[in-house]
Design a protein around this motif. Structure first.
Motif, PDB file in Angstrom:
ATOM      1  N   GLY A   4     -96.398 -30.746  -1.694  1.00 45.38           N
ATOM      2  CA  GLY A   4     -96.977 -29.933  -0.636  1.00 45.38           C
ATOM      3  C   GLY A   4     -96.994 -30.628   0.711  1.00 45.38           C
ATOM      4  N   ILE A   5     -96.324 -31.774   0.830  1.00 46.38           N
ATOM      5  CA  ILE A   5     -96.196 -32.465   2.113  1.00 46.38           C
ATOM      6  C   ILE A   5     -94.829 -32.088   2.693  1.00 46.38           C
ATOM      7  CG2 ILE A   5     -96.163 -34.676   3.294  1.00 46.38           C
ATOM      8  CD1 ILE A   5     -98.881 -33.895   2.079  1.00 46.38           C
ATOM      9  N   ILE A   6     -94.839 -31.310   3.745  1.00 43.16           N
ATOM     10  CA  ILE A   6     -93.594 -30.783   4.312  1.00 43.16           C
ATOM     11  C   ILE A   6     -92.794 -31.913   4.957  1.00 43.16           C
ATOM     12  CG2 ILE A   6     -92.607 -29.129   5.948  1.00 43.16           C
ATOM     13  CD1 ILE A   6     -94.073 -27.965   3.441  1.00 43.16           C
ATOM     14  N   GLU A   7     -91.499 -31.958   4.626  1.00 48.26           N
ATOM     15  CA  GLU A   7     -90.631 -33.019   5.124  1.00 48.26           C
ATOM     16  C   GLU A   7     -89.835 -32.615   6.358  1.00 48.26           C
ATOM     17  OE1 GLU A   7     -88.908 -35.601   1.749  1.00 48.26           O
ATOM     18  OE2 GLU A   7     -89.017 -33.579   0.910  1.00 48.26           O
ATOM     19  N   ALA A   8     -89.599 -31.332   6.511  1.00 52.14           N
ATOM     20  CA  ALA A   8     -88.810 -30.870   7.656  1.00 52.14           C
ATOM     21  C   ALA A   8     -88.986 -29.369   7.809  1.00 52.14           C
ATOM     22  CB  ALA A   8     -87.328 -31.201   7.469  1.00 52.14           C
ATOM     23  N   ILE A   9     -88.670 -28.888   9.008  1.00 48.93           N
ATOM     24  CA  ILE A   9     -88.595 -27.454   9.258  1.00 48.93           C
ATOM     25  C   ILE A   9     -87.124 -27.076   9.327  1.00 48.93           C
ATOM     26  CG2 ILE A   9     -89.060 -25.597  10.902  1.00 48.93           C
ATOM     27  CD1 ILE A   9     -91.578 -27.093  11.722  1.00 48.93           C
ATOM     28  N   GLY A  10     -86.728 -26.121   8.498  1.00 50.12           N
ATOM     29  CA  GLY A  10     -85.355 -25.649   8.483  1.00 50.12           C
ATOM     30  C   GLY A  10     -85.253 -24.267   9.097  1.00 50.12           C
ATOM     31  N   THR A  11     -84.036 -23.745   9.117  1.00 51.91           N
ATOM     32  CA  THR A  11     -83.778 -22.428   9.689  1.00 51.91           C
ATOM     33  C   THR A  11     -82.872 -21.630   8.758  1.00 51.91           C
ATOM     34  OG1 THR A  11     -83.861 -23.383  11.920  1.00 51.91           O
ATOM     35  CG2 THR A  11     -82.911 -21.186  11.709  1.00 51.91           C
ATOM     36  N   VAL A  26     -79.706 -22.152   4.154  1.00 39.98           N
ATOM     37  CA  VAL A  26     -80.757 -22.778   4.958  1.00 39.98           C
ATOM     38  C   VAL A  26     -80.202 -24.024   5.625  1.00 39.98           C
ATOM     39  CG1 VAL A  26     -83.059 -23.804   4.960  1.00 39.98           C
ATOM     40  CG2 VAL A  26     -82.536 -21.928   3.377  1.00 39.98           C
ATOM     41  N   GLN A  27     -80.260 -24.047   6.944  1.00 42.83           N
ATOM     42  CA  GLN A  27     -79.915 -25.256   7.694  1.00 42.83           C
ATOM     43  C   GLN A  27     -81.145 -26.148   7.680  1.00 42.83           C
ATOM     44  OE1 GLN A  27     -78.981 -24.703  11.914  1.00 42.83           O
ATOM     45  NE2 GLN A  27     -77.112 -25.890  11.584  1.00 42.83           N
ATOM     46  N   THR A  28     -80.979 -27.399   7.276  1.00 43.78           N
ATOM     47  CA  THR A  28     -82.140 -28.216   6.908  1.00 43.78           C
ATOM     48  C   THR A  28     -82.657 -29.160   7.997  1.00 43.78           C
ATOM     49  OG1 THR A  28     -80.560 -29.697   5.819  1.00 43.78           O
ATOM     50  CG2 THR A  28     -81.732 -28.118   4.430  1.00 43.78           C
ATOM     51  N   ASP A  32     -83.242 -35.197   5.018  1.00 49.00           N
ATOM     52  CA  ASP A  32     -82.157 -36.046   4.535  1.00 49.00           C
ATOM     53  C   ASP A  32     -81.592 -35.483   3.235  1.00 49.00           C
ATOM     54  OD1 ASP A  32     -80.397 -38.042   3.881  1.00 49.00           O
ATOM     55  OD2 ASP A  32     -81.943 -39.551   3.431  1.00 49.00           O
ATOM     56  N   LEU A  33     -80.352 -35.037   3.284  1.00 48.04           N
ATOM     57  CA  LEU A  33     -79.701 -34.483   2.092  1.00 48.04           C
ATOM     58  C   LEU A  33     -78.828 -35.515   1.391  1.00 48.04           C
ATOM     59  CD1 LEU A  33     -78.606 -30.958   3.414  1.00 48.04           C
ATOM     60  CD2 LEU A  33     -80.632 -31.539   2.057  1.00 48.04           C
ATOM     61  N   GLY A  34     -78.916 -36.777   1.801  1.00 46.57           N
ATOM     62  CA  GLY A  34     -78.060 -37.810   1.239  1.00 46.57           C
ATOM     63  C   GLY A  34     -78.219 -38.009  -0.249  1.00 46.57           C
ATOM     64  N   ASP A  35     -79.407 -37.748  -0.767  1.00 51.51           N
ATOM     65  CA  ASP A  35     -79.654 -37.939  -2.200  1.00 51.51           C
ATOM     66  C   ASP A  35     -79.748 -36.612  -2.953  1.00 51.51           C
ATOM     67  OD1 ASP A  35     -82.003 -37.123  -1.033  1.00 51.51           O
ATOM     68  OD2 ASP A  35     -83.289 -38.550  -2.097  1.00 51.51           O
ATOM     69  N   VAL A  36     -79.381 -35.518  -2.307  1.00 50.72           N
ATOM     70  CA  VAL A  36     -79.455 -34.199  -2.939  1.00 50.72           C
ATOM     71  C   VAL A  36     -78.110 -33.850  -3.552  1.00 50.72           C
ATOM     72  CG1 VAL A  36     -79.828 -31.730  -2.550  1.00 50.72           C
ATOM     73  CG2 VAL A  36     -81.255 -33.411  -1.367  1.00 50.72           C
ATOM     74  N   LYS A  37     -78.144 -33.415  -4.818  1.00 51.68           N
ATOM     75  CA  LYS A  37     -76.936 -33.027  -5.538  1.00 51.68           C
ATOM     76  C   LYS A  37     -77.005 -31.544  -5.894  1.00 51.68           C
ATOM     77  CE  LYS A  37     -77.782 -35.852  -8.901  1.00 51.68           C
ATOM     78  NZ  LYS A  37     -79.092 -36.308  -8.413  1.00 51.68           N
ATOM     79  N   LEU A  38     -75.856 -30.976  -6.233  1.00 51.82           N
ATOM     80  CA  LEU A  38     -75.852 -29.597  -6.711  1.00 51.82           C
ATOM     81  C   LEU A  38     -76.771 -29.475  -7.919  1.00 51.82           C
ATOM     82  CD1 LEU A  38     -72.067 -28.602  -6.503  1.00 51.82           C
ATOM     83  CD2 LEU A  38     -73.905 -28.035  -4.917  1.00 51.82           C
ATOM     84  N   GLU A  85     -89.245 -29.032   1.542  1.00 49.41           N
ATOM     85  CA  GLU A  85     -89.634 -30.253   0.829  1.00 49.41           C
ATOM     86  C   GLU A  85     -88.701 -30.459  -0.351  1.00 49.41           C
ATOM     87  OE1 GLU A  85     -93.199 -32.333  -1.803  1.00 49.41           O
ATOM     88  OE2 GLU A  85     -93.528 -30.318  -0.989  1.00 49.41           O
ATOM     89  N   LYS A  86     -88.170 -31.656  -0.489  1.00 48.91           N
ATOM     90  CA  LYS A  86     -87.367 -31.988  -1.668  1.00 48.91           C
ATOM     91  C   LYS A  86     -88.293 -32.234  -2.853  1.00 48.91           C
ATOM     92  CE  LYS A  86     -85.224 -35.414   0.387  1.00 48.91           C
ATOM     93  NZ  LYS A  86     -84.286 -36.531   0.676  1.00 48.91           N
ATOM     94  N   ALA A  87     -87.720 -32.150  -4.049  1.00 52.57           N
ATOM     95  CA  ALA A  87     -88.509 -32.300  -5.270  1.00 52.57           C
ATOM     96  C   ALA A  87     -89.104 -33.706  -5.371  1.00 52.57           C
ATOM     97  CB  ALA A  87     -87.658 -31.997  -6.489  1.00 52.57           C
ATOM     98  N   LEU A  88     -90.249 -33.770  -6.013  1.00 49.81           N
ATOM     99  CA  LEU A  88     -90.967 -35.016  -6.257  1.00 49.81           C
ATOM    100  C   LEU A  88     -90.151 -35.939  -7.167  1.00 49.81           C
ATOM    101  CD1 LEU A  88     -93.836 -36.461  -6.109  1.00 49.81           C
ATOM    102  CD2 LEU A  88     -94.408 -35.153  -8.154  1.00 49.81           C
ATOM    103  N   THR A  89     -90.167 -37.245  -6.858  1.00 48.00           N
ATOM    104  CA  THR A  89     -89.538 -38.249  -7.728  1.00 48.00           C
ATOM    105  C   THR A  89     -90.628 -39.154  -8.290  1.00 48.00           C
ATOM    106  OG1 THR A  89     -89.219 -39.922  -6.005  1.00 48.00           O
ATOM    107  CG2 THR A  89     -87.510 -38.217  -6.218  1.00 48.00           C
ATOM    108  N   PRO A  90     -90.322 -39.948  -9.333  1.00 44.09           N
ATOM    109  CA  PRO A  90     -91.348 -40.827  -9.911  1.00 44.09           C
ATOM    110  C   PRO A  90     -91.923 -41.846  -8.922  1.00 44.09           C
ATOM    111  CG  PRO A  90     -89.492 -40.593 -11.416  1.00 44.09           C
ATOM    112  CD  PRO A  90     -89.078 -39.946 -10.126  1.00 44.09           C
ATOM    113  N   THR A  91     -91.186 -42.134  -7.848  1.00 43.02           N
ATOM    114  CA  THR A  91     -91.671 -43.125  -6.881  1.00 43.02           C
ATOM    115  C   THR A  91     -92.268 -42.490  -5.626  1.00 43.02           C
ATOM    116  OG1 THR A  91     -89.449 -43.277  -5.913  1.00 43.02           O
ATOM    117  CG2 THR A  91     -90.012 -44.860  -7.658  1.00 43.02           C
ATOM    118  N   SER A  92     -92.355 -41.156  -5.599  1.00 43.95           N
ATOM    119  CA  SER A  92     -92.903 -40.481  -4.423  1.00 43.95           C
ATOM    120  C   SER A  92     -94.417 -40.679  -4.344  1.00 43.95           C
ATOM    121  CB  SER A  92     -92.607 -38.977  -4.482  1.00 43.95           C
ATOM    122  OG  SER A  92     -91.234 -38.725  -4.485  1.00 43.95           O
TER     123      SER A  92
END
Length: 219
Positions: A4-11, A26-28, A32-38, A85-92
């Motif tokens: 629930g912590i917003i990381e960015a505003i997209g369009t 959605v333009q993000t 950071d989409l560097g770690d996002v996969k299909l 917001e990207k999905a939560l990871t174990p280190t988030s």
């Protein structure tokens, strides 16, 4: 899962009908989409969507009929700003609260007024969600984890500080705006657990007044 912590505003850049539902692009922005996969999940205004294409500056996702029916997604159009917001990871860091990205209902902004440097919002929830909203409890509004500062029936109040206004689309809210609501995950599971063996009955969707009275919860 999300925090629930917003990381960015997209369009929203495109909405394309596809086989009875909708595909959205959605333009993000600064996300950071560097770690996002299909196949990864990204919350858009609190709705968990799956990235099916990654063209570089955003992502495409499919929006089901169920999501269209249960959320305020239907109000979005090309050019609409959205919380991401990207999905939560174990280190988030869990800076907000546990958010599933499954919208429970659509609320309406009733009023807003200045409160020192903050803004006080009053939002009306659907009647069936009122029992999950507690003073100083957590609620998710368009994907943003927030603390309830007042409750009156199905209406609740939020005090939004300048940082949150600047980092989310809440700065765009006006009376009459429809917003996605997700109630506290623990409250939903607690309600189900309190049903006990009655949860297996076909009609056992939630706690009724008669059930609460029978078990001494209503005095």
């Amino acid at each position: 899962m999300f925090t629930g912590i917003i990381e960015a505003i997209g369009t929203v850049r495109a909405l394309t009908p596809k086989g009875g539902d909708v595909r959205v692009y959605v333009q993000t922005g600064k996300l950071d989409l560097g770690d996002v996969k299909l196949g990864d999940s990204i919350a858009v205004n609190g709705i968990c969507l799956t990235a099916v294409e990654l063209p570089g500056d955003g992502f495409w996702a499919d929006v089901s009929r169920e999501t269209l029916a249960r959320s305020a997604f239907i109000d979005l159009k090309a050019g609409s700003r959205v919380n991401l917001e990207k999905a939560l990871t174990p280190t988030s860091r869990l800076g907000g609260h546990l958010v599933s990205g499954h919208v429970d209902g659509v609320g309406e902004v009733i009023s807003l007024e200045e409160n020192a440097r903050a803004v006080q919002f009053r939002i009306r929830a659907p009647r069936e969600l009122a029992r999950y909203i507690a003073l100083k409890g957590s609620i998710t509004v368009d994907g943003t984890s927030l603390t309830v500062n007042g409750v009156n029936g199905a209406e609740f109040e939020l005090t939004i500080v300048p940082h949150t206004l600047g980092e989310t689309i809440m700065v765009d809210y006006r009376p009459g705006r429809q917003v996605n609501l997700e109630v506290d995950l623990l409250a939903r599971y607690l309600e189900r657990l309190m049903l006990g063996d009655k949860a297996a009955e076909p009609s056992a969707s939630g706690l009724t007044t008669s059930f609460l009275a029978e078990h001494g919860y209503l005095k």
